[in-house]
Design a protein around this motif. Structure first.
Motif, PDB file in Angstrom:
ATOM      1  N   SER A 113       0.832  -1.207   0.000  1.00 14.45           N
ATOM      2  CA  SER A 113       0.000   0.000   0.000  1.00 14.45           C
ATOM      3  C   SER A 113       0.866   1.257   0.000  1.00 14.45           C
ATOM      4  CB  SER A 113      -0.988  -0.006   1.168  1.00 14.45           C
ATOM      5  OG  SER A 113      -0.304  -0.076   2.402  1.00 14.45           O
ATOM      6  N   SER A 115       0.514   3.769  -3.145  1.00  9.84           N
ATOM      7  CA  SER A 115      -0.010   5.125  -2.929  1.00  9.84           C
ATOM      8  C   SER A 115       1.054   6.180  -3.199  1.00  9.84           C
ATOM      9  CB  SER A 115      -0.612   5.275  -1.530  1.00  9.84           C
ATOM     10  OG  SER A 115       0.389   5.142  -0.547  1.00  9.84           O
ATOM     11  N   SER A 137      -5.271   5.093 -11.287  1.00 12.63           N
ATOM     12  CA  SER A 137      -5.007   4.322 -10.068  1.00 12.63           C
ATOM     13  C   SER A 137      -4.273   3.043 -10.448  1.00 12.63           C
ATOM     14  CB  SER A 137      -6.310   4.004  -9.337  1.00 12.63           C
ATOM     15  OG  SER A 137      -7.187   3.296 -10.179  1.00 12.63           O
TER      16      SER A 137
END
Ligand code: ATP
Ligand code: ATP
Ligand code: MG
Ligand code: MG
Ligand code: MG
Ligand code: MG
Ligand code: MG
Length: 285
Positions: free
Chosen positions: A98, A102, A127
């Motif tokens: 993550s 991100s 994304s």
């Protein structure tokens, strides 16, 4: 933190720390980039701006996370390699994945206007998905990197021929696909050369080889001192032995500082053959 009757819910969290002493690869991939690349009119088969943007985002990730040894990118994907001695986030998979995804996504959006000045982003915003895989030996890790680069080559040769048949040969997609069905590399090279006078070898390196990002120190001259075999043997000794080789805390910290200071470079080199690794023994040691 104060105890509360709600705290028991913490116990529902599952441990997800990755196998110790293995090379961790986090690969991310753009979600729905076929559609995304149409929306922003990426040039086919290769939009150089889009690749440069991927590289800029990956480079920013590398400079924020000194634990990353090397990264390899092609199309809408990037693989980040953590050294087998890495202990970041206690090697928890969800934290590693993550954080990488991100950080990468944030920088992709941040750098976007530099590469696509004329087309501002609008929802749905880009994304990426991500996953982590552990590789127990240097050979497995190198085979992983080779697998991605071979994939880049095969796809790029196909796409280059496909889009040349359409753009210069006036074919539609169906006809071009039919023509390429069952062909080998040599056939595609020949179509490009005989029909269109294109020598595939002269295509941009970034298209043919993808991009590799790493910290550059002083290169080892080809054919001298430390060669890959000794690195591989050393690494395999420590990964297969009963007692894994553990670096001291101060050694790890020293290396971390050196990595933070070293210059990060983006290259388009062959990472399948030994030479790349032999000349940069710090990558796998
Ligand atoms: P998924 O969400 O399953 O990954 P996807 O549409 O992103 O779906 P991919 O297999 O990841 O599918 O393929 C990436 C797509 O993005 C391809 O269609 C590819 O042509 C396009 N693409 C990525 N980078 C570029 C680029 N630099 N130039 C042109 N097209 C690109
Ligand atoms: P880690 O990377 O381990 O999560 P962290 O510093 O982010 O470290 P957290 O436990 O996530 O630690 O705590 C979040 C921190 O951010 C706390 O210090 C909290 O006070 C601060 N913070 C978050 N949101 C706000 C906010 N809206 N206003 C003021 N402070 C905030
Ligand atoms: Mg995917
Ligand atoms: Mg994708
Ligand atoms: Mg992809
Ligand atoms: Mg918090
Ligand atoms: Mg926090």
């Amino acid at each position: 933190m104060a105890n509360s009757k709600f705290e028991y819910v913490k116990q529902f969290e599952q441990p997800d720390s990755l196998l110790p002493n293995t090379w961790i690869v986090v690969r991310l991939d753009g979600r729905g980039f076929t559609k995304f690349s149409t929306k922003y009119a990426f040039e086919k088969p290769n939009d150089k701006r889009a690749l440069d943007l991927m590289n800029a985002a990956a480079r920013s990730v590398m400079s924020e996370l000194p634990d990353i040894t090397i990264a390899y990118g092609v199309s809408d994907e990037y693989s980040f390699v953590f050294h087998k001695s890495c202990t970041l986030f206690e090697r928890r998979a969800s934290k590693l994945v993550s954080t990488i995804v991100s950080t990468f996504t944030a920088y992709y959006v941040h750098h976007w206007p530099v590469y696509f000045a004329d087309s501002p982003l609008s929802p749905p915003l880009p994304s990426f998905d991500g996953r982590a895989v552990c590789y127990p030996s240097v050979q497995n890790l190198r085979d992983y990197m080779s697998w991605r680069q071979v994939d880049c080559h095969i796809n790029n040769l196909y796409n280059t021929t496909f889009w040349t048949l359409i753009k210069q040969g006036g074919m539609d997609g169906t006809a071009a696909e039919l023509m390429l069905k069952g062909t080998f590399s040599a056939d595609k090279n020949e179509i490009l050369f005989k029909k269109f006078g294109i020598n595939y070898n002269n295509e941009l390196e970034i298209f043919k080889k993808g991009s590799v990002i790493f910290r550059e120190y002083e290169l080892v001259e080809p054919g001298t001192t430390l060669n890959l075999n000794s690195v591989v043997e050393e690494a395999e000794k420590s990964s297969s032995g009963a007692v894994p080789e553990v670096k001291s805390k101060s050694q790890v910290e020293k290396e971390r500082k050196a990595r933070t200071k070293a210059g990060i470079v983006v290259e388009h080199l062959d990472i399948i053959r030994d030479e790349f690794w032999e000349r940069r023994p710090w990558l796998l040691s």
